[in-house]
Design an enzyme around this catalytic site. Structure first.
Site, PDB file in Angstrom:
ATOM      1  N   ARG A 147       0.856  -1.194   0.000  1.00  0.00           N
ATOM      2  CA  ARG A 147       0.000   0.000   0.000  1.00  0.00           C
ATOM      3  C   ARG A 147       0.890   1.241   0.000  1.00  0.00           C
ATOM      4  O   ARG A 147       0.617   2.227  -0.663  1.00  0.00           O
ATOM      5  CB  ARG A 147      -0.955   0.027   1.193  1.00  0.00           C
ATOM      6  CG  ARG A 147      -1.686   1.362   1.297  1.00  0.00           C
ATOM      7  CD  ARG A 147      -2.900   1.414   2.223  1.00  0.00           C
ATOM      8  NE  ARG A 147      -2.861   0.534   3.340  1.00  0.00           N
ATOM      9  CZ  ARG A 147      -2.123   0.721   4.457  1.00  0.00           C
ATOM     10  NH1 ARG A 147      -1.351   1.799   4.581  1.00  0.00           N
ATOM     11  NH2 ARG A 147      -2.150  -0.155   5.427  1.00  0.00           N
ATOM     12  N   TYR A 156     -16.894  16.446 -15.332  1.00  0.00           N
ATOM     13  CA  TYR A 156     -17.132  15.018 -15.240  1.00  0.00           C
ATOM     14  C   TYR A 156     -18.187  14.738 -14.153  1.00  0.00           C
ATOM     15  O   TYR A 156     -18.072  15.231 -13.026  1.00  0.00           O
ATOM     16  CB  TYR A 156     -15.815  14.315 -14.920  1.00  0.00           C
ATOM     17  CG  TYR A 156     -15.946  12.828 -14.821  1.00  0.00           C
ATOM     18  CD1 TYR A 156     -16.273  12.075 -15.942  1.00  0.00           C
ATOM     19  CD2 TYR A 156     -15.781  12.176 -13.616  1.00  0.00           C
ATOM     20  CE1 TYR A 156     -16.418  10.712 -15.857  1.00  0.00           C
ATOM     21  CE2 TYR A 156     -15.924  10.799 -13.522  1.00  0.00           C
ATOM     22  CZ  TYR A 156     -16.240  10.077 -14.648  1.00  0.00           C
ATOM     23  OH  TYR A 156     -16.394   8.724 -14.556  1.00  0.00           O
ATOM     24  N   ASP A 161      -7.844  19.056 -14.092  1.00  0.00           N
ATOM     25  CA  ASP A 161      -8.089  17.681 -14.543  1.00  0.00           C
ATOM     26  C   ASP A 161      -7.733  17.661 -16.031  1.00  0.00           C
ATOM     27  O   ASP A 161      -8.453  18.210 -16.860  1.00  0.00           O
ATOM     28  CB  ASP A 161      -9.559  17.327 -14.302  1.00  0.00           C
ATOM     29  CG  ASP A 161      -9.891  15.896 -14.718  1.00  0.00           C
ATOM     30  OD1 ASP A 161      -9.192  15.342 -15.594  1.00  0.00           O
ATOM     31  OD2 ASP A 161     -10.876  15.345 -14.195  1.00  0.00           O
ATOM     32  N   LYS A 212      -8.352   6.569 -19.109  1.00  0.00           N
ATOM     33  CA  LYS A 212      -8.748   7.100 -20.409  1.00  0.00           C
ATOM     34  C   LYS A 212      -7.554   7.074 -21.374  1.00  0.00           C
ATOM     35  O   LYS A 212      -7.026   6.022 -21.650  1.00  0.00           O
ATOM     36  CB  LYS A 212      -9.347   8.497 -20.231  1.00  0.00           C
ATOM     37  CG  LYS A 212     -10.367   8.587 -19.077  1.00  0.00           C
ATOM     38  CD  LYS A 212     -11.619   7.781 -19.309  1.00  0.00           C
ATOM     39  CE  LYS A 212     -12.486   7.647 -18.057  1.00  0.00           C
ATOM     40  NZ  LYS A 212     -12.818   8.892 -17.377  1.00  0.00           N
TER      41      LYS A 212
HETATM   42  C1  LIG Z   1     -13.261   9.319 -16.182  1.00  0.00           C
HETATM   43  C2  LIG Z   1     -12.915  10.657 -15.663  1.00  0.00           C
HETATM   44  C3  LIG Z   1     -12.662  10.868 -14.309  1.00  0.00           C
HETATM   45  C4  LIG Z   1     -12.762   9.765 -13.294  1.00  0.00           C
HETATM   46  O1  LIG Z   1     -11.814   8.778 -13.486  1.00  0.00           O
HETATM   47  P1  LIG Z   1     -12.032   7.223 -13.069  1.00  0.00           P
HETATM   48  O2  LIG Z   1     -10.763   6.600 -13.482  1.00  0.00           O
HETATM   49  O3  LIG Z   1     -13.236   6.725 -13.783  1.00  0.00           O
HETATM   50  O4  LIG Z   1     -12.245   7.219 -11.581  1.00  0.00           O
HETATM   51  C5  LIG Z   1     -12.324  12.148 -13.911  1.00  0.00           C
HETATM   52  N1  LIG Z   1     -12.269  13.176 -14.784  1.00  0.00           N
HETATM   53  C6  LIG Z   1     -12.507  13.008 -16.091  1.00  0.00           C
HETATM   54  C7  LIG Z   1     -12.421  14.174 -17.011  1.00  0.00           C
HETATM   55  C8  LIG Z   1     -12.847  11.753 -16.575  1.00  0.00           C
HETATM   56  O5  LIG Z   1     -13.125  11.600 -17.878  1.00  0.00           O
END
Ligand SMILES: *Cc1c(COP(=O)(O)O)cnc(C)c1O
Length: 385
Positions: A46, A98, A169, A194
């Site tokens: 961890r 998101y 983000d 992604k």
């Molecule tokens: C998918 C996504 C998230 C969240 O990520 P996870 O890996 O699904 O927890 C946050 N911000 C954006 C812009 C996303 O597309």
């Protein structure tokens, strides 16, 4: 070193035990000590795991950041960044974001005494008006999801006062196309699920920064709360990230062609893609990004039902949440990713029921355009009725 070289080499030293060229999947929870207090730098997975460390060094290099902490999901990374705040602190957030981030802020963190104000951050006057004496964080997503609006990261960083943090983000743009830290942001967050992973086979997240104190707090949270990726997922994300530059060039090229095709179609009312000259912030996109990415959204002419039919008619674009994989995906944000936002609020922001979002993959673009073309044709009758 330049981007692709960093993506392939950073953190990817041969394994010290065997010389394995590729970083092994260290599928272990614990490490045998030589004596009490004597470790080889690893004690418990961890806290620290060699596969994860390799991923963190690679991802830090991609964002040109000094520090990176990897997480088990993008949401876990976001939660770790929000841990820089405490009860009574206020956050200014983009109102087009998101859905999962909105849910974390509005339904989890607001119960811990954090306050959130959602504004259209593409308009700096709205940001200034939202700032309060207790504002501690600006949460930026650019391009926004699903409307592909742009937020001027440099301008937000310039209006920040000492003690305030700007977090971006960067999931949609990726470090290949946009460098928020160089534009003045303090922290970058990714859902590595992604584009960075890129193959829709692993969930992951990461937070990068050049600020030592911020990095320490995030690292502490990573270990204390434990939202870490397992070694297998860390490996998959790391393998995917090596080809990020190659993939992004194709995503960008394909999305531009698809956007131009849709924009020229009489069946389409509006296309949201920063690479189109008609995009209201095309100039900012050219300044802030090195390409326009693989995401776009559009509104079809006709009733909202047409969008629901349309997503059933595409054959290559799979009807699915998520984005950023090599395969093309299609979704209806109002019913899927953004379903947790109340309808009235959604419509006010422009996320109407007829809005369709595409994650344009790296298939042959002629096939993608043909697929969209036949789906437009199949649903045309509905629009004429
Ligand atoms: C998918 C996504 C998230 C969240 O990520 P996870 O890996 O699904 O927890 C946050 N911000 C954006 C812009 C996303 O597309």
């Amino acid at each position: 070193m330049r981007f692709s070289t960093r993506a392939i080499h950073a953190g990817q030293d041969p394994d010290p035990a065997t010389g394995a060229t590729i970083v092994p999947i260290y599928q272990t929870s614990t490490y045998t000590l030589e004596a009490v207090g004597v470790t080889k730098g690893y004690d418990y997975s961890r806290t620290v795991n060699p596969t994860r460390v390799a991923l963190e060094r690679q991802l830090a290099a991609l964002e040109d950041a000094r520090h990176c902490s990897a997480f088990g999901s993008g949401m876990a990374a976001t939660a770790a960044v929000l841990n820089l705040l405490g009860a009574g602190d206020h956050v200014v957030v983009t109102d087009d974001l998101y859905g999962g981030t909105y849910r974390l802020f509005s339904r989890v963190l607001s119960r811990y005494g954090l306050e959130f104000t959602y504004v259209d951050m593409s308009d700096l006057t709205e940001i200034r008006a939202a700032v309060r004496p207790n504002t501690k964080l600006f949460w930026v997503e650019t391009p926004t999801n699903p409307l592909l609006k742009l937020i001027d990261v440099r301008a937000v960083a310039e209006l920040r006062r000492p003690g305030q943090i700007v977090a971006v983000d960067n999931t949609f743009a990726t470090p290949y196309l946009q460098s928020p830290l160089a534009l003045g942001a303090d922290v970058v967050v990714h859902s590595t699920t992604k584009y960075i992973g890129g193959h829709s086979d692993a969930i992951g997240g990461a937070a990068m920064t050049n600020d030592d104190a911020i990095a320490e707090t995030i690292k502490f949270h990573q270990n204390a709360v434990g939202g870490v990726p397992g070694p297998m997922d860390a490996y998959l994300v790391m393998r995917g990230a090596k080809t990020l530059a190659l993939r992004m060039r194709e995503h960008d090229r394909n999305a531009q062609a698809v956007a131009e095709f849709l924009a020229a179609s009489p069946d389409v009312e509006r296309v949201n893609y920063p690479g189109l000259e008609t995009h209201p912030q095309h100039a900012l996109a050219k300044r802030q990004m090195r390409g326009f990415g693989g995401m776009l959204s559009f509104a079809l002419r006709g009733p909202a039902q047409r969008a629901l039919d349309f997503v059933k008619c595409t054959k290559l674009f799979s009807l699915a949440e998520s984005l950023g994989g090599v395969e093309s995906l299609i979704s209806i944000p109002s019913r899927m990713t953004h379903g947790s936002i109340p309808k009235e609020e959604r419509e006010r922001r422009g996320v109407t029921d007829g809005l369709v979002r595409l994650s344009v993959g790296i298939e042959d673009v002629e096939d993608l355009i043909e697929d969209l073309g036949q789906a437009l044709e199949q649903t045309r009758e509905l629009a004429l009725r």
